[in-house]
Scaffold this active site. Structure first.
Site, PDB file in Angstrom:
ATOM      1  N   ARG A  64      -4.484  -5.468   6.946  1.00 45.43           N
ATOM      2  CA  ARG A  64      -4.912  -5.847   8.491  1.00 45.43           C
ATOM      3  C   ARG A  64      -4.469  -4.836   9.315  1.00 45.43           C
ATOM      4  O   ARG A  64      -5.136  -4.315  10.496  1.00 45.43           O
ATOM      5  CB  ARG A  64      -4.250  -7.333   8.880  1.00 45.43           C
ATOM      6  CG  ARG A  64      -4.794  -8.381   7.835  1.00 45.43           C
ATOM      7  CD  ARG A  64      -3.862  -9.437   7.807  1.00 45.43           C
ATOM      8  NE  ARG A  64      -4.129 -10.415   6.781  1.00 45.43           N
ATOM      9  CZ  ARG A  64      -4.011  -9.831   5.519  1.00 45.43           C
ATOM     10  NH1 ARG A  64      -3.418  -8.801   5.163  1.00 45.43           N
ATOM     11  NH2 ARG A  64      -4.350 -10.866   4.369  1.00 45.43           N
ATOM     12  N   THR A  65      -3.002  -4.524   9.367  1.00 47.15           N
ATOM     13  CA  THR A  65      -2.717  -3.631  10.391  1.00 47.15           C
ATOM     14  C   THR A  65      -3.113  -2.294  10.289  1.00 47.15           C
ATOM     15  O   THR A  65      -3.508  -1.609  11.308  1.00 47.15           O
ATOM     16  CB  THR A  65      -1.017  -3.620  10.080  1.00 47.15           C
ATOM     17  OG1 THR A  65      -0.458  -4.872   9.977  1.00 47.15           O
ATOM     18  CG2 THR A  65      -0.438  -2.985  11.359  1.00 47.15           C
ATOM     19  N   LYS A  67       5.806  14.558  -2.863  1.00 49.73           N
ATOM     20  CA  LYS A  67       6.621  15.732  -3.494  1.00 49.73           C
ATOM     21  C   LYS A  67       8.221  15.695  -2.910  1.00 49.73           C
ATOM     22  O   LYS A  67       8.770  16.708  -3.193  1.00 49.73           O
ATOM     23  CB  LYS A  67       6.077  17.039  -2.923  1.00 49.73           C
ATOM     24  CG  LYS A  67       4.484  17.342  -3.533  1.00 49.73           C
ATOM     25  CD  LYS A  67       3.984  18.451  -2.711  1.00 49.73           C
ATOM     26  CE  LYS A  67       2.396  18.227  -2.928  1.00 49.73           C
ATOM     27  NZ  LYS A  67       1.769  19.310  -1.885  1.00 49.73           N
ATOM     28  N   ARG A 116       4.309   2.624   9.390  1.00 56.40           N
ATOM     29  CA  ARG A 116       4.790   1.453   8.597  1.00 56.40           C
ATOM     30  C   ARG A 116       5.769   2.047   7.547  1.00 56.40           C
ATOM     31  O   ARG A 116       5.178   3.024   6.876  1.00 56.40           O
ATOM     32  CB  ARG A 116       3.857   0.668   7.856  1.00 56.40           C
ATOM     33  CG  ARG A 116       4.284  -0.510   6.950  1.00 56.40           C
ATOM     34  CD  ARG A 116       3.317  -1.444   6.528  1.00 56.40           C
ATOM     35  NE  ARG A 116       3.006  -2.152   7.645  1.00 56.40           N
ATOM     36  CZ  ARG A 116       2.219  -3.596   7.427  1.00 56.40           C
ATOM     37  NH1 ARG A 116       1.705  -3.824   6.087  1.00 56.40           N
ATOM     38  NH2 ARG A 116       2.067  -4.326   8.390  1.00 56.40           N
ATOM     39  N   HIS A 128       7.947  -6.145  13.527  1.00 52.70           N
ATOM     40  CA  HIS A 128       6.357  -5.954  13.459  1.00 52.70           C
ATOM     41  C   HIS A 128       5.938  -6.249  14.800  1.00 52.70           C
ATOM     42  O   HIS A 128       5.205  -7.543  14.985  1.00 52.70           O
ATOM     43  CB  HIS A 128       5.618  -6.686  12.279  1.00 52.70           C
ATOM     44  CG  HIS A 128       4.349  -6.276  11.765  1.00 52.70           C
ATOM     45  ND1 HIS A 128       3.780  -5.345  12.691  1.00 52.70           N
ATOM     46  CD2 HIS A 128       3.602  -6.828  11.142  1.00 52.70           C
ATOM     47  CE1 HIS A 128       2.553  -5.229  11.810  1.00 52.70           C
ATOM     48  NE2 HIS A 128       2.578  -6.037  10.869  1.00 52.70           N
TER      49      HIS A 128
END
Ligand code: CP
Length: 329
Positions: free
Chosen positions: A55-56, A83, A105, A133
């Site tokens: 969703r986000t 890496k 995120r 959030h």
């Protein structure tokens, strides 16, 4: 409003009101056949997701595209993070490309704040570990206000895995900012440490007893169910999934009791849902459920957040809402 959105606590009530007013204009764009406005033409937004999201991530990408920003998606897999590049080096590298916003995120609580201190561009926290959030809380507030108007005095119960929930933390802050009454419900094992002190200072209630809240003196206007985050759990927080559902699940029977007390009660869930665990499948699809309204609001609210961070910094909240209406016409 600051040039970053890292915590729901960064936003005053006028800030939240301005974002939600702008989101209403953006929702109009969302309903058009041609969903494109020039508001962020020439701006670049990088969505950097170190953790999975449906969703986000997609709603930030859609929000940027509909506002004519150039949007780029990066994930840990497929970037130089795999890496061994540090978060700081990655953030500085992206920032050096003269991008305007970094939507991040990350599985580490505090990562978004840390990045905001390193870079020149705006940073939006799209979920950092178990911390916050904030855009989820804004879209939840938008959804609630669309259905019930002002939230002052409204009673919202937030139920479930509070310990691992960034959605709960941001929601308590935003709902209290908007004057709602909040009760949080969880088994003792999923109540975060320090919540008693926080609940006293910020004026919300806590309970271990979902049935007492369902049948309590203060009828529930909205019940927000939280996902049991099994991927973040290292020990046994409840005996069995079945017992969790019996004690803390929003079953059809509990929804019936909520509706008896308040026929206009709303059921919310930020998603993704564990159907049959914290919420019964038929409750998720019931007329009282606004789960898909929350998803829809996510695009409009994220458009509004990007607008305020990238296009409307200098304006006063009311002027900004007016400016937006003109900008999207
Ligand atoms: N509610 C939410 O943050 O969902 P995603 O993990 O799919 O983005």
């Amino acid at each position: 409003m600051s040039r970053h959105l890292v915590s729901a606590a960064d936003l005053t009530r006028p800030d939240v009101e301005a974002i939600l007013a702008t989101a209403e204009s953006m929702h109009d764009v969302q309903r058009r056949e041609v969903k494109k406005v020039p508001t962020l033409r020439g701006r670049t937004v990088v969505n950097f997701f170190f953790e999975d999201s449906t969703r986000t991530r997609s709603s930030f990408e859609i929000a940027g595209k509909w506002m004519s920003a150039d949007t780029i998606n990066l994930s840990a897999k497929g970037s130089s993070t795999s890496k061994g590049e540090s978060l700081r080096d990655t953030a500085l590298t992206v920032d050096a490309m003269a991008v305007d916003a970094l939507v991040i995120r990350h599985n580490a609580s505090g990562a978004a704040r840390q990045v905001s201190e390193w870079v020149r561009c705006s940073v939006v926290n799209a979920g950092d570990g178990t911390h916050e959030h904030p855009t989820q809380a804004l879209l939840d507030a938008y959804t609630l206000r669309s259905r019930m108007g002002a939230l002052d005095g409204r009673h919202v119960a937030i139920v479930g895995d509070l310990t691992h929930s960034r959605v709960f933390r941001s929601n308590v802050i935003t709902l209290r900012t908007l004057g709602a009454r909040v009760t949080v419900v969880a088994p003792p094992t999923l109540m975060p440490a320090g919540i008693e002190a926080w609940s006293r200072s910020d004026g919300f209630a806590t309970s271990w007893d979902l049935d007492a809240v369902v049948d309590g003196e203060l009828p529930v206007d909205a019940m927000m169910m939280l996902r049991v985050q099994r991927e973040r759990m290292t020990g046994g927080y409840f005996p069995t999934p079945r017992e969790y559902t019996i004690e803390y699940g929003l079953t059809r029977e509990r929804l019936g009791r909520l509706v008896d007390r308040n026929p206009d009660v709303l059921v919310m869930h930020p998603g993704p849902m564990n159907r049959g665990l914290e919420i019964a499948a038929e409750v998720a699809d019931a007329p009282q459920s606004v789960v898909l309204d929350q998803v829809s609001a996510g695009v409009a609210v994220r458009m509004a957040v990007l607008y305020h961070l990238l296009a409307g910094q200098a304006a006063e909240p009311t002027a900004t809402a007016d400016d937006t209406r003109k900008a999207v016409q």
